[in-house]
Design a protein around this motif. Structure first.
Motif, PDB file in Angstrom:
ATOM      1  N   CYS A  38      98.288  52.863  40.921  1.00  0.00           N
ATOM      2  CA  CYS A  38      98.586  51.520  41.398  1.00  0.00           C
ATOM      3  C   CYS A  38      98.456  51.443  42.910  1.00  0.00           C
ATOM      4  O   CYS A  38      98.796  52.384  43.617  1.00  0.00           O
ATOM      5  CB  CYS A  38     100.015  51.116  41.068  1.00  0.00           C
ATOM      6  N   ARG A  39      98.041  50.272  43.367  1.00  0.00           N
ATOM      7  CA  ARG A  39      98.063  50.036  44.813  1.00  0.00           C
ATOM      8  C   ARG A  39      99.503  49.749  45.212  1.00  0.00           C
ATOM      9  O   ARG A  39     100.235  49.087  44.479  1.00  0.00           O
ATOM     10  CB  ARG A  39      97.167  48.857  45.161  1.00  0.00           C
ATOM     11  N   GLY A  49      93.189  45.583  48.090  1.00  0.00           N
ATOM     12  CA  GLY A  49      93.854  44.800  47.056  1.00  0.00           C
ATOM     13  C   GLY A  49      95.281  44.566  47.481  1.00  0.00           C
ATOM     14  O   GLY A  49      95.621  44.686  48.667  1.00  0.00           O
ATOM     15  N   LYS A  50      96.134  44.252  46.500  1.00  0.00           N
ATOM     16  CA  LYS A  50      97.517  43.953  46.847  1.00  0.00           C
ATOM     17  C   LYS A  50      98.476  44.941  46.227  1.00  0.00           C
ATOM     18  O   LYS A  50      98.267  45.399  45.106  1.00  0.00           O
ATOM     19  CB  LYS A  50      97.864  42.537  46.378  1.00  0.00           C
ATOM     20  N   PRO A 101      98.976  43.359  51.375  1.00  0.00           N
ATOM     21  CA  PRO A 101      97.668  44.005  51.210  1.00  0.00           C
ATOM     22  C   PRO A 101      97.798  45.528  51.256  1.00  0.00           C
ATOM     23  O   PRO A 101      98.576  46.068  52.035  1.00  0.00           O
ATOM     24  CB  PRO A 101      96.844  43.480  52.389  1.00  0.00           C
ATOM     25  N   ALA A 123      95.294  49.218  50.470  1.00  0.00           N
ATOM     26  CA  ALA A 123      93.991  49.748  50.078  1.00  0.00           C
ATOM     27  C   ALA A 123      94.126  51.029  49.261  1.00  0.00           C
ATOM     28  O   ALA A 123      93.198  51.481  48.640  1.00  0.00           O
ATOM     29  CB  ALA A 123      93.127  49.994  51.307  1.00  0.00           C
ATOM     30  N   ARG A 170      95.723  53.655  46.360  1.00  0.00           N
ATOM     31  CA  ARG A 170      96.373  53.749  45.065  1.00  0.00           C
ATOM     32  C   ARG A 170      97.191  55.026  45.026  1.00  0.00           C
ATOM     33  O   ARG A 170      96.729  56.084  45.428  1.00  0.00           O
ATOM     34  CB  ARG A 170      95.320  53.839  43.953  1.00  0.00           C
ATOM     35  N   LYS A 175      94.645  52.615  35.439  1.00  0.00           N
ATOM     36  CA  LYS A 175      94.781  51.704  36.583  1.00  0.00           C
ATOM     37  C   LYS A 175      95.643  50.528  36.168  1.00  0.00           C
ATOM     38  O   LYS A 175      95.440  49.932  35.113  1.00  0.00           O
ATOM     39  CB  LYS A 175      93.405  51.198  37.023  1.00  0.00           C
ATOM     40  N   GLU A 216      97.385  46.845  37.538  1.00  0.00           N
ATOM     41  CA  GLU A 216      97.197  45.881  38.610  1.00  0.00           C
ATOM     42  C   GLU A 216      98.377  44.935  38.803  1.00  0.00           C
ATOM     43  O   GLU A 216      98.420  44.204  39.770  1.00  0.00           O
ATOM     44  CB  GLU A 216      95.920  45.042  38.371  1.00  0.00           C
ATOM     45  N   SER A 217      99.318  44.923  37.836  1.00  0.00           N
ATOM     46  CA  SER A 217     100.427  43.993  38.024  1.00  0.00           C
ATOM     47  C   SER A 217     101.754  44.655  37.689  1.00  0.00           C
ATOM     48  O   SER A 217     101.813  45.647  36.969  1.00  0.00           O
ATOM     49  CB  SER A 217     100.248  42.761  37.130  1.00  0.00           C
ATOM     50  N   GLU A 271      90.287  50.929  48.064  1.00  0.00           N
ATOM     51  CA  GLU A 271      89.990  49.757  47.245  1.00  0.00           C
ATOM     52  C   GLU A 271      90.901  48.655  47.738  1.00  0.00           C
ATOM     53  O   GLU A 271      92.074  48.634  47.374  1.00  0.00           O
ATOM     54  CB  GLU A 271      90.406  50.009  45.789  1.00  0.00           C
TER      55      GLU A 271
END
Lengths: 78, 427
Positions: free
Chosen positions: A28-29, A59-60, A67, A69, A71, A2, A4-5, A57
């Motif tokens: 990743c989202r 998130g951004k 936004p 949700a 991944r 996962k 996140e950035s 999930e």
């Protein structure tokens, strides 16, 4: 993995595109956008798919900050 | 300086993964490049793997209600023009046929005869949605004709610039399923059902873990409403799309006039799907399981199976050999050994009785002399198996085996081969 950035994402795929130690499947989202396409192109990665069994999930998006949700699975591909 | 252990395949995966892949294909005698650039010759060992894949998948398609049929290799160019997105996606890699006769060019060679120019060029199918759709339009009249569930085993041509054996070739073998349904829900269900079939096959028969997912707009099949795929990860951390299933909505039905009279008599467009896997699966198979010593195949797909039985002159030799076989079992397990193979390995370590039985389709390997190395590695056992395969190709013994021809000579000094009855091995 996962991720996140965007920074982590770039590190994950690394600069060296033929390396066998960099890369893998990154979860990743994201929001489908031109910004993302360009970034992916520079890293030679693609969105492989959005897994069917994944749960939402909130998130951004790591590329645009919008936004998102879902991944996606990102990887270099054959 | 420590001596590097020698591997059967040079370079190793860590040194150069793409080159390692080519060498595995070469060493295992699966395929070779052909005189036509981008096309490959699938050799008997490789084709046998494809046949096993076909056999299993075909049974799964039949079990889910599909029938096989065959449609033409050529598609009139105008058919492709009907679905705008579809043509955009495939146009740049289409092979086109423009003439139907050759004539002498006056310089001792040949040229296409100008008088034999086709009125409408034909393209060699890159996929068959258009021609099969046009056929389905004739087959479908009422809701009673639906669903139509058809599969075709065929070859297709996509003019690729960068090709690699099995993974991406200009011509490849595949199966393409095409179905027509009366409503959206049913078509969507079919799309997902076939994705599940592919995932089950990849994991159950090929022992290749996959992620089932939906493609984003940019990666979708040209003309599809939704594309689902199974994605597998290879040892170099790259993903391989191993199979796809497309929900085509009414896009192709509208382009090709697939209409039917519904129960209430109104004329409606049908809903279609298509799905396919190709010889690319073999590429995935190679990259999922093989190691620096060459090809490793899961037993359900392997073209030949073999059992190796050590036979001892005396107890001392047996003690030594048992030890080494037990160690070998360890390396086998790393190569994804299943329960049945594990049982088989125990049989190998203990059964001496098999030696007494007559001829048959199994094999006993006899340790003629003490091995030079302290342990029998998986490679060694594999090589013995390969040697046996060369002598008897039609065995039904259950075990995991791997052809590695370049090793036959090297190890033939250490093994002699005695045929035996499978029954004696209690398989």
């Amino acid at each position: 993995v996962k991720i996140e950035s965007l920074k982590e994402f770039e590190e994950f795929f690394g600069k060296d595109d033929e390396s066998t130690t960099k890369g893998g499947l990154a979860y990743c989202r994201f929001v489908d956008s031109p910004t993302m396409d360009e970034k992916l192109k520079s890293l030679k990665a693609t969105v492989r798919c959005v897994p069917l069994d994944a749960q939402d999930e909130p998130g951004k998006c790591i590329f645009t900050g919008q936004p998102s949700a879902k991944r996606g699975v990102f990887a270099r591909a054959y | 300086m420590a001596k590097q252990p020698q591997t059967a395949i040079t370079p190793t995966r860590a040194e150069n993964y793409p080159e390692w892949y080519q060498q595995v294909v070469k060493a295992a005698d699966l395929a070779e490049n052909s005189d036509v650039r981008g096309c490959m010759v699938i050799k008997p060992w490789g084709y046998a793997i494809w046949e096993n894949i076909q056999k299993r998948l075909d049974a799964m398609f039949k079990a889910t209600g599909h029938e096989n049929a065959y449609f033409p290799l050529f598609i009139p160019m105008s058919f492709l023009e009907k679905e705008a997105q579809h043509v955009e996606g495939f146009a740049k890699e289409c092979a086109v046929v423009t003439h139907h006769r050759l004539e002498p060019d006056g310089k001792g060679g040949l040229q296409p005869a100008p008088s034999a120019k086709l009125e409408e060029p034909l393209i060699v199918r890159p996929t068959s949605e258009t021609i099969i759709g046009a056929t389905f339009a004739r087959w479908v009249e009422s809701y009673r004709d639906l669903p139509i569930l058809i599969n075709q085993w065929a070859n297709v041509v996509r003019w690729e610039l960068r090709t690699r054996m099995f993974l991406r070739t200009t011509e490849f073998l595949w199966q393409e399923g095409h179905t027509v349904h009366a409503n959206e829900a049913e078509a969507r269900e079919e799309t997902r059902r076939m994705l599940d079939v592919y995932a089950e096959f990849a994991e159950g028969a090929m022992a290749m873990p996959v992620i089932k997912g939906e493609k984003t707009a940019g990666e979708r099949f040209p003309g599809a409403v939704a594309t689902y795929s199974i994605e597998a990860m290879m040892q170099d951390r790259k993903a391989l799309q191993a199979g796809t299933s497309h929900f085509l909505g009414q896009n192709f039905a509208k382009a090709q006039e697939i209409k039917f009279a519904a129960e209430d008599g109104t004329l409606t467009y049908a809903w279609t799907t298509s799905w396919g896997v190709s010889t690319r699966l073999i590429g995935g198979l190679i990259m999922t399981h093989s190691d620096d010593d060459g090809l490793v195949l899961p037993p359900k797909i392997a073209p030949a199976h073999v059992v190796i039985l050590p036979i001892y002159r005396d107890d001392e030799e047996k003690a030594k050999s048992c030890l080494t076989v037990t160690r070998s079992r360890g390396s086998w397990r790393r190569n994804r050994m299943t329960a049945s193979q594990s049982a088989c390995a125990s049989t190998i370590a203990t059964s001496v009785a098999a030696r007494r039985s007559g001829n048959g389709s199994s094999v006993v390997c006899r340790f003629v002399s003490r091995p030079a190395r302290a342990t029998w590695s998986a490679t060694t056992l594999r090589s013995a198996a390969a040697m046996w395969q060369a002598r008897a190709r039609s065995s039904r013994v259950k075990n995991l085996w791997l052809p590695l021809p370049q090793h036959w000579r090297r190890f033939s000094r250490r093994f002699s081969i005695v045929p035996t009855q499978p029954a004696a091995l209690q398989l």
